[in-house]
Write a protein that holds these residues in place. Structure first.
Motif, short mmCIF file in Angstrom:
data_model
loop_
_atom_site.label_atom_id
_atom_site.label_comp_id
_atom_site.label_asym_id
_atom_site.label_seq_id
_atom_site.Cartn_x
_atom_site.Cartn_y
_atom_site.Cartn_z
N ASN A 146 16.22 16.73 36.97
CA ASN A 146 16.00 18.18 36.80
C ASN A 146 15.67 18.47 35.34
O ASN A 146 15.96 17.69 34.42
N ILE A 147 15.09 19.64 35.12
CA ILE A 147 14.61 20.01 33.78
C ILE A 147 15.78 20.14 32.81
O ILE A 147 16.82 20.75 33.13
N VAL A 148 15.57 19.60 31.60
CA VAL A 148 16.50 19.73 30.49
C VAL A 148 15.77 20.44 29.35
O VAL A 148 14.60 20.14 29.07
N ILE A 149 16.44 21.39 28.69
CA ILE A 149 15.86 22.14 27.57
C ILE A 149 16.65 21.81 26.32
O ILE A 149 17.89 21.89 26.32
N SER A 150 15.97 21.43 25.24
CA SER A 150 16.63 21.15 23.96
C SER A 150 15.98 21.96 22.85
O SER A 150 14.74 21.99 22.74
#
Length: 484
Positions: free
Chosen positions: A375-379
């Motif tokens: 799933n998408i990860v945002i950093s």
């Protein structure tokens, strides 16, 4: 009336011969009512009445004679009564007969009315059945129509419901802007008066008021830069060039008056970045400067930010910051656990595992990991050190996303890259929450391989099947007076 008489008795008939008397066809045969008359010597002779003298109850012989054949011919006068009424039973019978006749007439009238009413009722019954059938059809059609209308209205209400609190706050913001406008008008009036009469006001106090208002307005404009995405315009085709995949961009932190365009064709096995001096040059000419990167890039998720280009090194999870002026690498860093080499790409493929983005808040990286099940990860990244400052794990599968971009700290994800496309998922990093939305936009050339937001232009830059495209965006701005 002339009647024939037998030797035994005369048959008496009536005819109207005196006032008040009635002629009747009813023959009355009563034993002993008429005496026997001799049959000889009767011609031309008259007789006295042999019946009772009461004209209302008797028959009277008016004349009597004998014809040539020897038959007795009598002329009599009948009373008003049509029946013999000597005894009480006959009178009662006549009265009953009259009643029966009256009743019969009433029944006939009632029967005619009943038949007419029955025909009317049958006609109304047919009409009612027809109306009932029509009402059922209308009711079923109305229910279906109402269901469709209710569904459309409910969907529209669900779409508009999140905007209600925003609109309420927007009203307060409008009042704040009006207050600013009034203060500017007051200061303008004071300055005009000051020109006419120097020394009427303290110059330092007036300058402090102007400086304070300027700071507040600057803060207001900074707040206006952010907002919630509510609409995307029709596409504006800037140029048609290059292959099916690629990226192009401008620097949101470029110096005032500088509007260079950066152009990177393809998604892998390429190192050359084109620099156009202006948007006009990019649109109308092929005059450009070429920069050679130290490593080929991977995907189409590159960005130019504050004079440096940030890109994902081909077949790795390494991010490189490259200074375009000095053409040197300023920083490299691995993005821990990030998938690469088409492990967790966007739906269109193209080694789009790591997507770098910028918005009003700075530099971001969007990717996926095994630890977050793809799933998408945002950093949020430090633009100088490339260190991850904060990370958010979402529940949206990256391979299901068409493309993504960030506006004001909110990640927006499209449902596809070809055909009918819309933004349908938003993750707010400031609250760590998400929602499903429905913001359509036109996918003019049917294959989007790059979609990034530029906070300076407040526009989306897109590469669509060999076409470089711009989309304007509509944002709702929320300004709180306690934040100024």
């Amino acid at each position: 009336r002339r009647l024939r008489c037998s030797p035994a008795r005369c048959a008496l008939g009536g005819m109207g011969m005196q006032p008040g008397w009635t002629s009747l066809s009813l023959l009355c045969w009563r034993a002993g009512a008429v005496p026997e008359l001799p049959t000889s010597g009767m011609a031309g002779k008259s007789f006295q009445s042999v019946l009772p003298t009461n004209p209302e109850e008797s028959w009277q012989v008016y004349s009597s004679a004998q014809d040539s054949e020897g038959r007795c011919i009598c002329t009599v006068v009948a009373p008003q009564q049509t029946m013999c009424s000597r005894d009480a039973r006959t009178k009662q019978l006549r009265q009953l007969l009259e009643k029966v006749q009256n009743m019969s007439q009433s029944i006939e009238v009632l029967d005619r009315r009943t038949q007419r009413d029955l025909q009317y009722v049958e006609k109304m019954e047919n009409q009612m059945r027809g109306l009932e059938s029509k009402f059922k059809q209308v009711e079923e059609s109305h229910k279906q129509h109402l269901a469709r209308q209710f569904k459309a209205i409910k969907a529209k209400m669900e779409e508009l419901r999140p905007l209600i609190p925003v609109l309420e706050e927007y009203k307060a913001d409008a009042k704040l802007v009006l207050q600013f406008k009034e203060e500017v008008q007051n200061l303008t009036s004071v300055l005009n008066e000051l020109q006419e009469e120097i020394g009427a006001y303290d110059y330092e106090e007036l300058q402090n008021r102007v400086s304070n208002l300027e700071e507040r307005l600057r803060a207001c404009m900074q707040k206006l830069a952010c907002g919630k995405l509510t609409g995307i315009s029709d596409p504006i085709t800037i140029k048609t060039s290059g292959s099916r995949f690629g990226s192009w961009m401008t620097d949101p932190l470029a110096p005032e008056g500088e509007n260079k365009v950066w152009y990177m064709d393809s998604y892998h096995n390429n190192r050359f970045v084109r620099e156009y001096k202006s948007m006009a040059d990019f649109m109308n000419t092929d005059n450009f400067t070429s920069h050679r990167l130290p490593h080929p890039w991977s995907g189409t998720g590159q960005v130019v930010y504050n004079g440096s280009i940030y890109f994902n090194k081909y077949q790795s999870h390494i991010i490189i910051r490259f200074d375009l002026k000095t053409e040197t690498i300023l920083k490299t860093r691995s993005l821990d656990y990030a998938g690469y080499n088409n492990m967790y790409h966007y739906a269109w493929g193209g080694h789009s595992d790591i997507d770098l983005m910028v918005d009003e808040n700075g530099l971001w990286a969007v990717y996926a990991t095994n630890q977050n099940a793809g799933n998408i990860v945002i950093s949020k990244l430090d633009p100088n050190t490339l260190q991850s400052l904060q990370t958010w794990n979402t529940s949206y599968p990256k391979r299901s996303a068409g493309e993504a971009f960030i506006i004001c700290g909110t990640l927006y994800v499209t449902n596809g890259y070809s055909g009918g496309t819309k933004v349908h998922y938003a993750y707010q990093t400031n609250a760590s929450t998400y929602e499903y939305i429905d913001i359509p936009f036109q996918n003019k050339y049917s294959h989007i391989s790059m979609l990034d937001y530029n906070p300076k232009d407040r526009a989306l830059y897109a590469w669509n099947n060999g076409h470089q495209i711009l989309y304007n965006v509509t944002l709702f701005h929320v300004i709180r007076s306690d934040e100024l």
